[in-house]
Enzyme design. Structure first.
Site, PDB file in Angstrom:
ATOM      1  N   TYR A   1       0.994  -0.418  -0.215  1.00  0.00           N
ATOM      2  CA  TYR A   1      -0.103  -0.187   0.030  1.00  0.00           C
ATOM      3  C   TYR A   1       1.296   0.919  -0.027  1.00  0.00           C
ATOM      4  O   TYR A   1       0.394   2.169  -0.760  1.00  0.00           O
ATOM      5  CB  TYR A   1      -0.717   0.173   1.257  1.00  0.00           C
ATOM      6  CG  TYR A   1      -2.095   0.515   1.361  1.00  0.00           C
ATOM      7  CD1 TYR A   1      -2.862   0.676   0.180  1.00  0.00           C
ATOM      8  CD2 TYR A   1      -2.120   2.288   2.193  1.00  0.00           C
ATOM      9  CE1 TYR A   1      -3.848   2.653   0.482  1.00  0.00           C
ATOM     10  CE2 TYR A   1      -2.973   3.047   2.136  1.00  0.00           C
ATOM     11  CZ  TYR A   1      -3.691   3.717   1.094  1.00  0.00           C
ATOM     12  OH  TYR A   1      -5.065   4.529   1.340  1.00  0.00           O
TER      13      TYR A   1
HETATM   14  N1  LIG Z   1     -10.101   5.870   4.359  1.00  0.00           N
HETATM   15  C1  LIG Z   1      -8.768   6.079   4.363  1.00  0.00           C
HETATM   16  O1  LIG Z   1      -8.686   6.241   5.813  1.00  0.00           O
HETATM   17  C2  LIG Z   1      -7.777   6.448   3.064  1.00  0.00           C
HETATM   18  C3  LIG Z   1      -6.776   7.187   3.679  1.00  0.00           C
HETATM   19  C4  LIG Z   1      -5.915   7.667   2.706  1.00  0.00           C
HETATM   20  C5  LIG Z   1      -5.797   7.490   1.560  1.00  0.00           C
HETATM   21  N2  LIG Z   1      -6.793   6.502   1.625  1.00  0.00           N
HETATM   22  C6  LIG Z   1      -7.401   6.118   0.082  1.00  0.00           C
HETATM   23  O2  LIG Z   1      -8.872   6.470  -0.672  1.00  0.00           O
HETATM   24  C7  LIG Z   1      -9.466   6.148  -1.534  1.00  0.00           C
HETATM   25  C8  LIG Z   1     -11.071   6.037  -0.896  1.00  0.00           C
HETATM   26  O3  LIG Z   1     -10.641   4.756  -0.100  1.00  0.00           O
HETATM   27  P1  LIG Z   1     -11.949   4.236   1.103  1.00  0.00           P
HETATM   28  O4  LIG Z   1     -11.437   4.745   2.040  1.00  0.00           O
HETATM   29  O5  LIG Z   1     -13.140   5.120   0.680  1.00  0.00           O
HETATM   30  O6  LIG Z   1     -12.108   3.305   0.513  1.00  0.00           O
HETATM   31  P2  LIG Z   1     -13.720   2.712   0.337  1.00  0.00           P
HETATM   32  O7  LIG Z   1     -13.244   0.504   0.377  1.00  0.00           O
HETATM   33  O8  LIG Z   1     -14.407   2.543   0.843  1.00  0.00           O
HETATM   34  O9  LIG Z   1     -13.670   2.518  -1.873  1.00  0.00           O
HETATM   35  C9  LIG Z   1     -13.423   1.934  -2.216  1.00  0.00           C
HETATM   36  C10 LIG Z   1     -14.197   1.524  -3.411  1.00  0.00           C
HETATM   37  O10 LIG Z   1     -13.014   2.212  -4.542  1.00  0.00           O
HETATM   38  C11 LIG Z   1     -13.917   0.744  -5.589  1.00  0.00           C
HETATM   39  N3  LIG Z   1     -12.666  -0.167  -6.071  1.00  0.00           N
HETATM   40  C12 LIG Z   1     -11.693  -1.106  -5.633  1.00  0.00           C
HETATM   41  N4  LIG Z   1     -11.082  -1.613  -6.769  1.00  0.00           N
HETATM   42  C13 LIG Z   1     -11.954  -1.374  -7.649  1.00  0.00           C
HETATM   43  C14 LIG Z   1     -11.083  -1.562  -8.501  1.00  0.00           C
HETATM   44  N5  LIG Z   1      -9.936  -2.293  -9.759  1.00  0.00           N
HETATM   45  N6  LIG Z   1     -11.715  -1.113  -9.786  1.00  0.00           N
HETATM   46  C15 LIG Z   1     -12.451  -0.003  -9.871  1.00  0.00           C
HETATM   47  N7  LIG Z   1     -13.575   0.126  -8.356  1.00  0.00           N
HETATM   48  C16 LIG Z   1     -12.106  -0.597  -7.242  1.00  0.00           C
HETATM   49  C17 LIG Z   1     -14.574  -0.071  -4.798  1.00  0.00           C
HETATM   50  O11 LIG Z   1     -15.456  -1.542  -5.033  1.00  0.00           O
HETATM   51  C18 LIG Z   1     -15.395   0.474  -3.278  1.00  0.00           C
HETATM   52  O12 LIG Z   1     -16.569   0.765  -3.758  1.00  0.00           O
HETATM   53  C19 LIG Z   1      -8.358   5.012  -1.682  1.00  0.00           C
HETATM   54  O13 LIG Z   1      -7.488   5.397  -2.821  1.00  0.00           O
HETATM   55  C20 LIG Z   1      -7.688   4.949  -0.801  1.00  0.00           C
HETATM   56  O14 LIG Z   1      -6.294   4.153  -0.886  1.00  0.00           O
HETATM   57  C21 LIG Z   1      -8.503   6.238   2.165  1.00  0.00           C
END
Ligand SMILES: NC(=O)c1ccc[n+]([C@@H]2O[C@H](COP(=O)([O-])OP(=O)(O)OC[C@H]3O[C@@H](n4cnc5c(N)ncnc54)[C@H](O)[C@@H]3O)[C@@H](O)[C@H]2O)c1
Length: 248
Positions: A155
């Site tokens: 990650y």
């Molecule tokens: N939540 C956190 O604390 C956090 C912190 C830093 C960064 N992020 C980043 O923010 C972004 C969103 O994260 P989140 O927490 O909302 O996650 P989440 O799991 O709630 O949402 C992620 C979405 O991406 C979709 N997805 C995953 N792989 C896919 C693919 N191959 N093709 C199409 N869709 C796909 C999933 O179906 C899901 O709907 C991510 O890139 C994550 O790394 C999140």
């Protein structure tokens, strides 16, 4: 160019959940016409059903370049342009494991989604933005990409790659009125975080000086500023959203 929100078209990936869903909601409320990409179609349908306006849904895996290219062309042709791209689709892969314990297949899968997926969408959207001499791209990276979280090799390294891509693209398209930025959140409680081992989540949250997680609204508000027409002189930059963990 200062195109009002309600004349803009935007693509949001990972729009069926978490940060992508909240950003899609904020943009739809501003009147942006959206093309929403997610591999979870059932959830995407349900999320889109609650958005104001009529939007296009694409049940695609962003690791599939051909499908990404087709979807971008379809969305761009229907609307005549793509003004905004927000890359939210992402996964953590296995966490709470040291580098020597990682599974190569898992590391590759994380890179495929977090880096290659964002590379594919930006690669195929950029020609449309160049044509219109306007664009706003936002890659959601992570504090893990800036700092490296122990137990999260795949990650952290994939998000560092996203930050590297942001710096390159910011420089490459500065002359086309296209900005490319990233956002580096610390922890925001979403399905992704809920699926992680408690010890890994504690490791990450303990490092936040504000002693709380970020909220979805804080992420969406900052995202909307970054992709607004008003944010016109910042590009190639990774904006912080870490409650004080990163001060650079
Ligand atoms: N939540 C956190 O604390 C956090 C912190 C830093 C960064 N992020 C980043 O923010 C972004 C969103 O994260 P989140 O927490 O909302 O996650 P989440 O799991 O709630 O949402 C992620 C979405 O991406 C979709 N997805 C995953 N792989 C896919 C693919 N191959 N093709 C199409 N869709 C796909 C999933 O179906 C899901 O709907 C991510 O890139 C994550 O790394 C999140």
């Amino acid at each position: 160019m200062n195109k009002p929100w309600n004349e803009q078209t935007g693509i949001v990936t990972g729009a069926a959940s978490g940060i992508g869903q909240r950003i899609a909601e904020q943009l739809a409320q501003r009147g942006v016409h959206l093309a929403l990409f997610d591999r979870n179609y059932e959830q995407l349908l349900s999320v889109a059903g609650q958005l104001p306006g009529k939007h296009e849904l694409f049940a695609i895996d962003i690791c599939n370049e051909e499908k990404v290219s087709e979807a971008v062309i379809q969305a761009a042709k229907r609307n005549g342009c793509i003004d905004i791209l927000v890359n939210c689709a992402g996964i953590t892969g296995k966490t709470s494991i040291k580098s020597h314990e990682t599974d190569t297949t898992d590391v590759k899968a994380v890179f495929d989604i977090n880096f290659m997926g964002s590379y594919f969408t930006s690669k195929h959207v950029l020609p449309w933005m160049i044509k219109n001499n306007y664009g706003r791209i936002l890659h959601i990276a992570s504090i893990a990409g800036k700092e490296g979280n122990a137990g999260m090799l795949a990650y952290s390294a994939s998000k560092a790659a996203v930050i590297g891509m942001t710096k390159v693209q910011g420089k490459e398209y500065g002359g086309y009125n296209i900005t490319v930025n990233a956002l580096a959140p610390a922890v925001i409680r979403t399905a992704m975080v809920d699926a992680m081992p408690d010890a890994q989540v504690k490791y990450m949250t303990d490092k936040i000086p504000m002693q709380r997680c970020g909220t979805l609204q804080e992420a969406a508000d900052m995202a909307c500023f970054i992709i607004s027409p008003e944010n016109s002189f910042s590009t190639g930059f990774t904006f912080d959203l870490s409650g004080g963990r990163a001060t650079y």
